[in-house]
Design a protein around this motif. Structure first.
Motif, PDB file in Angstrom:
ATOM      1  N   ILE A 102       0.854  -1.191   0.000  1.00 15.15           N
ATOM      2  CA  ILE A 102       0.000   0.000   0.000  1.00 15.15           C
ATOM      3  C   ILE A 102       0.890   1.240   0.000  1.00 15.15           C
ATOM      4  N   GLU A 103       0.638   2.120  -0.952  1.00 11.94           N
ATOM      5  CA  GLU A 103       1.322   3.414  -0.954  1.00 11.94           C
ATOM      6  C   GLU A 103       0.403   4.417  -0.273  1.00 11.94           C
ATOM      7  N   SER A 104       0.936   5.122   0.716  1.00 16.68           N
ATOM      8  CA  SER A 104       0.176   6.130   1.449  1.00 16.68           C
ATOM      9  C   SER A 104       0.846   7.484   1.268  1.00 16.68           C
ATOM     10  N   VAL A 105       0.071   8.456   0.800  1.00 17.22           N
ATOM     11  CA  VAL A 105       0.557   9.826   0.660  1.00 17.22           C
ATOM     12  C   VAL A 105      -0.386  10.721   1.459  1.00 17.22           C
ATOM     13  N   THR A 106       0.161  11.385   2.465  1.00 19.75           N
ATOM     14  CA  THR A 106      -0.620  12.266   3.329  1.00 19.75           C
ATOM     15  C   THR A 106      -0.102  13.679   3.147  1.00 19.75           C
ATOM     16  N   GLU A 107      -1.011  14.584   2.810  1.00 18.28           N
ATOM     17  CA  GLU A 107      -0.603  15.950   2.518  1.00 18.28           C
ATOM     18  C   GLU A 107      -1.417  16.940   3.340  1.00 18.28           C
ATOM     19  N   LEU A 108      -0.714  17.885   3.941  1.00 15.76           N
ATOM     20  CA  LEU A 108      -1.339  18.936   4.738  1.00 15.76           C
ATOM     21  C   LEU A 108      -1.443  20.197   3.899  1.00 15.76           C
ATOM     22  N   ASP A 109      -2.659  20.766   3.856  1.00 20.57           N
ATOM     23  CA  ASP A 109      -2.892  22.017   3.144  1.00 20.57           C
ATOM     24  C   ASP A 109      -3.765  22.888   4.044  1.00 20.57           C
ATOM     25  N   GLY A 110      -3.136  23.775   4.799  1.00 22.50           N
ATOM     26  CA  GLY A 110      -3.876  24.606   5.748  1.00 22.50           C
ATOM     27  C   GLY A 110      -4.459  23.749   6.852  1.00 22.50           C
ATOM     28  N   ASP A 111      -5.783  23.735   6.965  1.00 25.57           N
ATOM     29  CA  ASP A 111      -6.465  22.944   7.989  1.00 25.57           C
ATOM     30  C   ASP A 111      -7.021  21.635   7.438  1.00 25.57           C
ATOM     31  N   THR A 112      -6.564  21.243   6.265  1.00 22.34           N
ATOM     32  CA  THR A 112      -7.063  20.029   5.619  1.00 22.34           C
ATOM     33  C   THR A 112      -5.929  19.037   5.410  1.00 22.34           C
ATOM     34  N   ILE A 113      -6.202  17.793   5.767  1.00 24.23           N
ATOM     35  CA  ILE A 113      -5.263  16.707   5.478  1.00 24.23           C
ATOM     36  C   ILE A 113      -5.930  15.782   4.474  1.00 24.23           C
TER      37      ILE A 113
END
Length: 127
Positions: A97-108
């Motif tokens: 499983i490839e997991s990409v977690t990205e933070l953009d302001g108050d949104t993940i």
């Protein structure tokens, strides 16, 4: 930008197909599809501590970016991986499983891919 905060799942796409593909039993998929999980993240530089509460299930894990760690999979297995960080993006590969977690302001946003099946989760900061 620091990941530290408490986030609630706002929406997700392709949950059932993805969970079935990675081996989660049908009854667990059915129970989990409407749960709005809460993720608490504490970041101190490259060190992360994460608590995910989904219904009555609580998953705790910690990792240091760039160092081997052990994470729990959706089926409850433990697997070793190395989490990488590039700016506001965390990437890991766990048991295919490839997991990409990205933070953009108050949104993940968390995008998980397995054998061509993509599951996307959007969570918003609640504190």
């Amino acid at each position: 930008m620091a990941f530290t905060g408490k986030y609630q799942l706002e929406s997700h796409e392709n949950f059932e197909a993805f969970m079935k593909a990675v081996g989660v039993p049908d009854d667990e998929v059915e129970k989990g599809k409407d749960i709005k999980s809460i993720s608490e993240i504490h970041q101190d530089g490259k060190d992360f501590k994460v608590t995910v509460t989904a219904g009555t299930k609580v998953i705790l894990y910690s990792f240091t970016v760039g160092e081997e760690c052990e994470l729990e999979t959706f089926t409850g297995d433990r697997a070793k991986t190395v989490v990488q960080m590039d700016g506001n993006k965390l990437t890991a590969f766990v048991k295919g499983i490839e997991s990409v977690t990205e933070l953009d302001g108050d949104t993940i946003s968390n995008t998980l891919s397995f054998n061509g099946i993509v599951y996307k989760r959007i969570s918003r900061r609640i504190s």
